[in-house]
Design a protein around this motif. Structure first.
Motif, PDB file in Angstrom:
ATOM      1  N   SER A 183       0.830  -1.206   0.000  1.00  0.00           N
ATOM      2  CA  SER A 183       0.000   0.000   0.000  1.00  0.00           C
ATOM      3  C   SER A 183       0.862   1.252   0.000  1.00  0.00           C
ATOM      4  N   TRP A 184       1.931   1.239   0.779  1.00  0.00           N
ATOM      5  CA  TRP A 184       2.826   2.398   0.820  1.00  0.00           C
ATOM      6  C   TRP A 184       3.460   2.634  -0.549  1.00  0.00           C
ATOM      7  N   CYS A 185       3.931   1.564  -1.189  1.00  0.00           N
ATOM      8  CA  CYS A 185       4.536   1.698  -2.525  1.00  0.00           C
ATOM      9  C   CYS A 185       3.526   2.239  -3.526  1.00  0.00           C
ATOM     10  N   GLN A 186       2.270   1.802  -3.389  1.00  0.00           N
ATOM     11  CA  GLN A 186       1.238   2.250  -4.323  1.00  0.00           C
ATOM     12  C   GLN A 186       0.973   3.740  -4.175  1.00  0.00           C
ATOM     13  N   TYR A 187       0.831   4.207  -2.942  1.00  0.00           N
ATOM     14  CA  TYR A 187       0.630   5.642  -2.727  1.00  0.00           C
ATOM     15  C   TYR A 187       1.842   6.442  -3.189  1.00  0.00           C
ATOM     16  N   GLU A 188       3.016   5.988  -2.802  1.00  0.00           N
ATOM     17  CA  GLU A 188       4.239   6.736  -3.102  1.00  0.00           C
ATOM     18  C   GLU A 188       4.527   6.790  -4.599  1.00  0.00           C
ATOM     19  N   ALA A 189       4.158   5.734  -5.328  1.00  0.00           N
ATOM     20  CA  ALA A 189       4.437   5.684  -6.762  1.00  0.00           C
ATOM     21  C   ALA A 189       3.720   6.788  -7.526  1.00  0.00           C
ATOM     22  N   LEU A 190       2.577   7.245  -7.014  1.00  0.00           N
ATOM     23  CA  LEU A 190       1.821   8.293  -7.710  1.00  0.00           C
ATOM     24  C   LEU A 190       2.563   9.623  -7.747  1.00  0.00           C
ATOM     25  N   LYS A 191       3.617   9.773  -6.947  1.00  0.00           N
ATOM     26  CA  LYS A 191       4.428  10.981  -7.019  1.00  0.00           C
ATOM     27  C   LYS A 191       5.344  10.963  -8.246  1.00  0.00           C
ATOM     28  N   TYR A 192       5.506   9.790  -8.861  1.00  0.00           N
ATOM     29  CA  TYR A 192       6.487   9.650  -9.929  1.00  0.00           C
ATOM     30  C   TYR A 192       5.915   9.082 -11.233  1.00  0.00           C
ATOM     31  N   ILE A 193       4.706   8.529 -11.199  1.00  0.00           N
ATOM     32  CA  ILE A 193       4.101   7.988 -12.409  1.00  0.00           C
ATOM     33  C   ILE A 193       2.644   8.438 -12.481  1.00  0.00           C
ATOM     34  N   SER A 194       2.068   8.345 -13.678  1.00  0.00           N
ATOM     35  CA  SER A 194       0.661   8.700 -13.832  1.00  0.00           C
ATOM     36  C   SER A 194      -0.217   7.575 -13.305  1.00  0.00           C
ATOM     37  N   PHE A 195      -1.441   7.927 -12.931  1.00  0.00           N
ATOM     38  CA  PHE A 195      -2.362   6.924 -12.406  1.00  0.00           C
ATOM     39  C   PHE A 195      -2.715   5.854 -13.440  1.00  0.00           C
ATOM     40  N   PRO A 196      -2.997   6.201 -14.714  1.00  0.00           N
ATOM     41  CA  PRO A 196      -3.246   5.129 -15.697  1.00  0.00           C
ATOM     42  C   PRO A 196      -2.096   4.142 -15.824  1.00  0.00           C
ATOM     43  N   THR A 197      -0.853   4.646 -15.748  1.00  0.00           N
ATOM     44  CA  THR A 197       0.294   3.737 -15.788  1.00  0.00           C
ATOM     45  C   THR A 197       0.274   2.790 -14.603  1.00  0.00           C
ATOM     46  N   GLN A 198      -0.058   3.309 -13.439  1.00  0.00           N
ATOM     47  CA  GLN A 198      -0.074   2.478 -12.239  1.00  0.00           C
ATOM     48  C   GLN A 198      -1.151   1.404 -12.307  1.00  0.00           C
ATOM     49  N   VAL A 199      -2.361   1.794 -12.671  1.00  0.00           N
ATOM     50  CA  VAL A 199      -3.454   0.830 -12.610  1.00  0.00           C
ATOM     51  C   VAL A 199      -3.329  -0.235 -13.688  1.00  0.00           C
ATOM     52  N   LEU A 200      -2.792   0.123 -14.864  1.00  0.00           N
ATOM     53  CA  LEU A 200      -2.625  -0.899 -15.897  1.00  0.00           C
ATOM     54  C   LEU A 200      -1.499  -1.859 -15.544  1.00  0.00           C
ATOM     55  N   ALA A 201      -0.434  -1.335 -14.935  1.00  0.00           N
ATOM     56  CA  ALA A 201       0.686  -2.202 -14.556  1.00  0.00           C
ATOM     57  C   ALA A 201       0.263  -3.243 -13.532  1.00  0.00           C
ATOM     58  N   LYS A 202      -0.815  -2.969 -12.786  1.00  0.00           N
ATOM     59  CA  LYS A 202      -1.295  -3.948 -11.814  1.00  0.00           C
ATOM     60  C   LYS A 202      -1.769  -5.226 -12.491  1.00  0.00           C
ATOM     61  N   THR A 354      -7.384 -11.878  -8.553  1.00  0.00           N
ATOM     62  CA  THR A 354      -6.516 -11.018  -9.345  1.00  0.00           C
ATOM     63  C   THR A 354      -7.154 -10.684 -10.681  1.00  0.00           C
ATOM     64  N   ILE A 355      -7.809 -11.641 -11.310  1.00  0.00           N
ATOM     65  CA  ILE A 355      -8.468 -11.391 -12.587  1.00  0.00           C
ATOM     66  C   ILE A 355      -9.595 -10.377 -12.431  1.00  0.00           C
ATOM     67  N   ILE A 356     -10.394 -10.536 -11.374  1.00  0.00           N
ATOM     68  CA  ILE A 356     -11.496  -9.586 -11.130  1.00  0.00           C
ATOM     69  C   ILE A 356     -10.953  -8.182 -10.925  1.00  0.00           C
ATOM     70  N   MET A 357      -9.894  -8.064 -10.144  1.00  0.00           N
ATOM     71  CA  MET A 357      -9.324  -6.755  -9.883  1.00  0.00           C
ATOM     72  C   MET A 357      -8.704  -6.162 -11.147  1.00  0.00           C
ATOM     73  N   THR A 358      -8.176  -7.029 -12.024  1.00  0.00           N
ATOM     74  CA  THR A 358      -7.576  -6.548 -13.259  1.00  0.00           C
ATOM     75  C   THR A 358      -8.632  -6.003 -14.211  1.00  0.00           C
ATOM     76  N   LEU A 359      -9.809  -6.609 -14.225  1.00  0.00           N
ATOM     77  CA  LEU A 359     -10.874  -6.173 -15.120  1.00  0.00           C
ATOM     78  C   LEU A 359     -11.339  -4.746 -14.814  1.00  0.00           C
ATOM     79  N   ARG A 360     -11.154  -4.300 -13.603  1.00  0.00           N
ATOM     80  CA  ARG A 360     -11.593  -2.945 -13.276  1.00  0.00           C
ATOM     81  C   ARG A 360     -10.577  -1.891 -13.718  1.00  0.00           C
ATOM     82  N   GLN A 361      -9.402  -2.337 -14.230  1.00  0.00           N
ATOM     83  CA  GLN A 361      -8.388  -1.373 -14.626  1.00  0.00           C
ATOM     84  C   GLN A 361      -8.850  -0.498 -15.779  1.00  0.00           C
ATOM     85  N   ALA A 362      -9.617  -1.068 -16.715  1.00  0.00           N
ATOM     86  CA  ALA A 362     -10.098  -0.281 -17.848  1.00  0.00           C
ATOM     87  C   ALA A 362     -10.985   0.866 -17.366  1.00  0.00           C
ATOM     88  N   PHE A 363     -11.867   0.581 -16.414  1.00  0.00           N
ATOM     89  CA  PHE A 363     -12.738   1.622 -15.880  1.00  0.00           C
ATOM     90  C   PHE A 363     -11.936   2.662 -15.103  1.00  0.00           C
TER      91      PHE A 363
END
Length: 418
Positions: A183-202, A354-363
């Protein structure tokens, strides 16, 4: 993708704001709790406290260190049992359960994602004369999320009948620590990458989840599962390596962002698989939620107090009521999301979750682009298409394999296991 550190000055006002320094400071705070706890556990085990212990503290120590060690699998079976396939009469119920889990996860984490980007990338208190200030302490947000989840789970367990608990409490600390770090890495990463990049990489979590499944739970996977995982990685790489013209600084993917995102994926993959293994004990999803968040609250509040960051974050909340509302709503979404996470893993396993959570990345990408004005190039769009094509292929192949396995004689398998 930038190959060097090109951080805006606002992100690194001092050495103390650099993410690697904060990571080690947080880790040192966790270690100050983990190491004494480990030594105490070893002490009680060496003393054979389960046989010789007495007194008022005996039930607490027994529950924390030893548990009742009651599992739902046979002693002679060293691996996790296969999840029961739904019969024809229960197929509709299973589909409804799956839809319920998917809808709950989507609603909780789409709202959480929009708020997460707002809190970590935008300023508070900005006026014509004052540029405002950003909230920087990601660990405090993790603490806020976990304290509400702990309270909800504790109240639910106290008010409803739960199964007899068998796991030693300290075993939750492994999932708790990896969950905090992810969770900490996820929050901190938003200081250096865009949110679409983060959610798709998941979406690439499918690969580390499978690897952790083999290491933690000794699971086996089919060849088509490795193929679809590779396609997902190709799609994610296409998106990450695509470049949009005229990107402003806040959307540039830096090396720090990639490292933090990788840390999130690794820690989160371990968390889901360790929780999946813990469900071999007789426990409900809410008991799992309570056990994990007990240690999450302990680790985060201990680290915040040691750093003196707890009062600083509370003062920030007092200065900005809008931030207070966002932080509380983040915690509510996180608590509801955790309930759905544990229930989904318990019912369908870590891979399906993981598959269910990945499907929400498009939204999530669509919402972020609409609300915060991010752009996606043609190559990036093709990468997104490849990712979701691989996911649909994975779901289709899984359903075909289940149908074939039902038609085969007992003892035969449709394809060779890896």
């Amino acid at each position: 993708m930038a190959t060097g550190e090109e951080m805006p000055p606002a992100l690194q006002d001092s050495w103390g704001d650099f993410w690697l320094f904060r990571f080690f400071i947080n880790a040192a705070g966790y270690a100050s709790i983990v190491i004494p706890g480990f030594l105490l556990i070893q002490y009680f085990k060496r003393r054979n406290y389960l046989e010789t212990g007495r007194g008022i503290c005996f039930p607490v120590i027994k529950s924390c260190v030893f548990g009742s060690e009651v599992k739902t699998i046979h002693a002679e079976d060293g691996s996790l049992p296969p999840r029961a396939e739904p019969t024809e009469s229960s197929t509709a119920r299973q589909v409804l359960k799956l839809l319920f889990c998917a809808a709950g996860l989507q609603a909780s984490y789409l709202t959480w994602g929009v708020l997460q980007e707002r809190v970590m990338t935008r300023t508070y208190g900005a006026t014509e004369t004052n540029p405002g200030e950003k909230f920087k302490d990601s660990q405090f947000l993790v603490f806020m999320n976990r304290i509400l989840a702990f309270t909800v789970a504790g109240l639910y367990c106290a008010l409803t009948k739960q199964p007899r608990h068998g796991a030693a409490m300290y075993k939750y600390s492994f999932a708790s620590l990896s969950n905090i770090l992810s969770s900490w890495c996820q929050y901190e990463a938003l200081k250096y990458i865009s949110f679409p990049t983060q959610v798709l990489a998941k979406a690439s979590k499918v690969i580390p989840v499978m690897m952790m499944g083999k290491l933690v739970s000794h699971k086996s996977y089919e060849y088509w599962e490795y193929l679809t995982a590779a396609l997902i990685s190709v799609g994610v790489s296409m998106f990450l390596l695509s470049s949009a013209p005229n990107r402003h600084v806040s959307t540039v993917t830096t090396f720090s962002g990639v490292v933090l995102l990788a840390g999130y994926i690794v820690f989160d993959s371990f968390t889901s698989n360790w929780q999946d293994a813990l469900f071999t004990y007789k426990m409900s999803p809410v008991q799992m939620m309570f056990g994990v968040n007990v240690f999450s609250c302990l680790f985060t509040v201990g680290s915040l107090l040691e750093q003196g960051a707890l009062l600083e974050s509370v003062h920030f909340m007092a200065r900005h009521s809008e931030f207070t509302a966002h932080a509380v709503l983040l915690s509510v979404c996180s608590a509801c999301g955790q309930l759905f996470i544990f229930y989904t893993i318990n019912q369908f396993g870590a891979a399906v979750f993981t598959i269910i959570m990945t499907l929400r990345q498009a939204f999530a990408i669509l919402l972020s682009c609409l609300i915060y004005g991010h752009t996606v190039t043609v190559v990036g769009g093709l990468g997104v298409a490849v990712v979701f094509m691989a996911l649909f292929l994975r779901v289709y192949a899984r359903s075909r394999m289940k149908k074939r396995s039902k038609k085969l004689p007992p003892g035969e398998t449709p394809v060779q296991k890896v």
